[in-house]
Scaffold this active site. Structure first.
Site, PDB file in Angstrom:
ATOM      1  N   ASP A  47       0.680  -1.483  -0.112  1.00 55.68           N
ATOM      2  CA  ASP A  47       0.005   0.133  -0.191  1.00 55.68           C
ATOM      3  C   ASP A  47       0.993   1.517   0.132  1.00 55.68           C
ATOM      4  O   ASP A  47       2.046   1.506   0.720  1.00 55.68           O
ATOM      5  CB  ASP A  47      -0.820  -0.173   1.236  1.00 55.68           C
ATOM      6  CG  ASP A  47      -2.054   1.084   1.177  1.00 55.68           C
ATOM      7  OD1 ASP A  47      -1.882   1.601  -0.142  1.00 55.68           O
ATOM      8  OD2 ASP A  47      -3.020   1.599   2.365  1.00 55.68           O
ATOM      9  N   HIS A  64       3.094   3.791  -9.257  1.00 55.73           N
ATOM     10  CA  HIS A  64       3.122   2.190  -9.312  1.00 55.73           C
ATOM     11  C   HIS A  64       4.723   1.848 -10.358  1.00 55.73           C
ATOM     12  O   HIS A  64       4.386   0.435  -9.563  1.00 55.73           O
ATOM     13  CB  HIS A  64       1.846   1.783 -10.346  1.00 55.73           C
ATOM     14  CG  HIS A  64       0.242   1.986  -9.863  1.00 55.73           C
ATOM     15  ND1 HIS A  64      -0.418   1.799  -8.594  1.00 55.73           N
ATOM     16  CD2 HIS A  64      -0.928   2.770 -10.501  1.00 55.73           C
ATOM     17  CE1 HIS A  64      -1.594   2.674  -8.340  1.00 55.73           C
ATOM     18  NE2 HIS A  64      -1.857   3.302  -9.191  1.00 55.73           N
ATOM     19  N   LEU A 117      11.260 -20.025  -4.499  1.00 58.60           N
ATOM     20  CA  LEU A 117      10.200 -19.462  -3.790  1.00 58.60           C
ATOM     21  C   LEU A 117       9.078 -20.004  -4.599  1.00 58.60           C
ATOM     22  O   LEU A 117       8.935 -19.725  -5.588  1.00 58.60           O
ATOM     23  CB  LEU A 117      10.308 -18.346  -3.953  1.00 58.60           C
ATOM     24  CG  LEU A 117       9.309 -17.494  -3.427  1.00 58.60           C
ATOM     25  CD1 LEU A 117       9.610 -17.512  -1.722  1.00 58.60           C
ATOM     26  CD2 LEU A 117      10.277 -15.561  -3.472  1.00 58.60           C
TER      27      LEU A 117
END
Length: 247
Positions: free
Chosen positions: A18, A35, A129
């Site tokens: 956020d 962004h 991962l």
């Protein structure tokens, strides 16, 4: 069950990234610049989690509520996502990362949906991962979809309602392929989970920071890991003083 002092890394980390828009606004930049900076931060976090040995990372990239944002911003987000998808997935594949997208895909373009499928197929056999990218995702949507899945089985006569328990229900959720998150991180100063992984966060340690997402670097991530390592995880159990002293 006694208190568990981890003293170690979380196996599964979930993140709400956020603050991209506010980061850009503070610098008098357009929101899409925030962004883009947020995408760089995501790459840093993915790389660092892989290097530190975290087993799974789930990033809240685009929520079901984000469709309500101004159309221009949504379009730019989709363009950014599409442009980065191919390059990033190939790089992740080269580093042994397995990628899975969770959420409702119907609202995305055919090109994006194809890119998601191709990314999942390309990385399916990797053993590094486990990167879960939540797009078009909402926790309530996830729960409703799981309930519908079981209801269909009951209608078809392959299951009985009495067979539904927590384990079976969890197995119908989007993150059925990994354990529940150990650590939840939210940047940007808000103190809520915002319809993210509502079922899976039941016993997750919740970590909030005022840092805006583009400013969240590897040092900030290590601070979150250190905070987690000092936590006492009781899972609802009562720990007697002598148990705690000897834990």
């Amino acid at each position: 069950m006694t208190t568990i002092r981890t003293g170690a890394l979380p196996a599964h980390v979930a993140v709400i990234m956020d603050g991209n828009g506010r980061w850009a606004k503070h610098r008098h930049l357009p929101r899409h610049a925030g962004h883009q900076a947020g995408l760089k931060a995501a790459r840093r976090v993915i790389e660092h989690c892989a290097e530190r040995g975290v087993k799974a990372l789930t990033l809240f990239t685009f929520s079901s509520e984000n469709w309500q944002r101004p159309q221009g911003e949504v379009t730019r987000l989709m363009e950014l996502f599409l442009n980065a998808l191919g390059k990033d997935v190939r790089e992740l594949h080269g580093n042994g990362v397995r990628v899975r997208f969770i959420g409702e895909r119907k609202g995305f373009s055919a090109g994006l949906q194809q890119g998601m499928r191709e990314g999942e197929t390309l990385t399916a056999a990797n053993t590094g991962l486990m990167l879960n990218i939540a797009v078009g995702y909402g926790g309530r949507w996830d729960i409703v979809e799981a309930a519908r899945s079981f209801a269909r089985e009951v209608e078809q006569g392959t299951r009985r309602s009495e067979e539904l328990d927590e384990q079976r229900f969890t197995g119908a959720l989007s993150l059925s392929h990994v354990t529940d998150p150990d650590l939840f991180i939210r940047t940007g100063g808000e103190r809520r989970i915002s319809n993210f992984l509502l079922w899976n966060l039941a016993y997750t340690e919740l970590y909030f920071t005022d840092l805006l997402w583009p400013d969240f670097d590897t040092r900030a991530l290590d601070e979150a890991f250190a905070w987690f390592g000092a936590r006492d995880r009781r899972y609802g159990q009562i720990v007697e003083p002598e148990e705690q002293a000897g834990a």
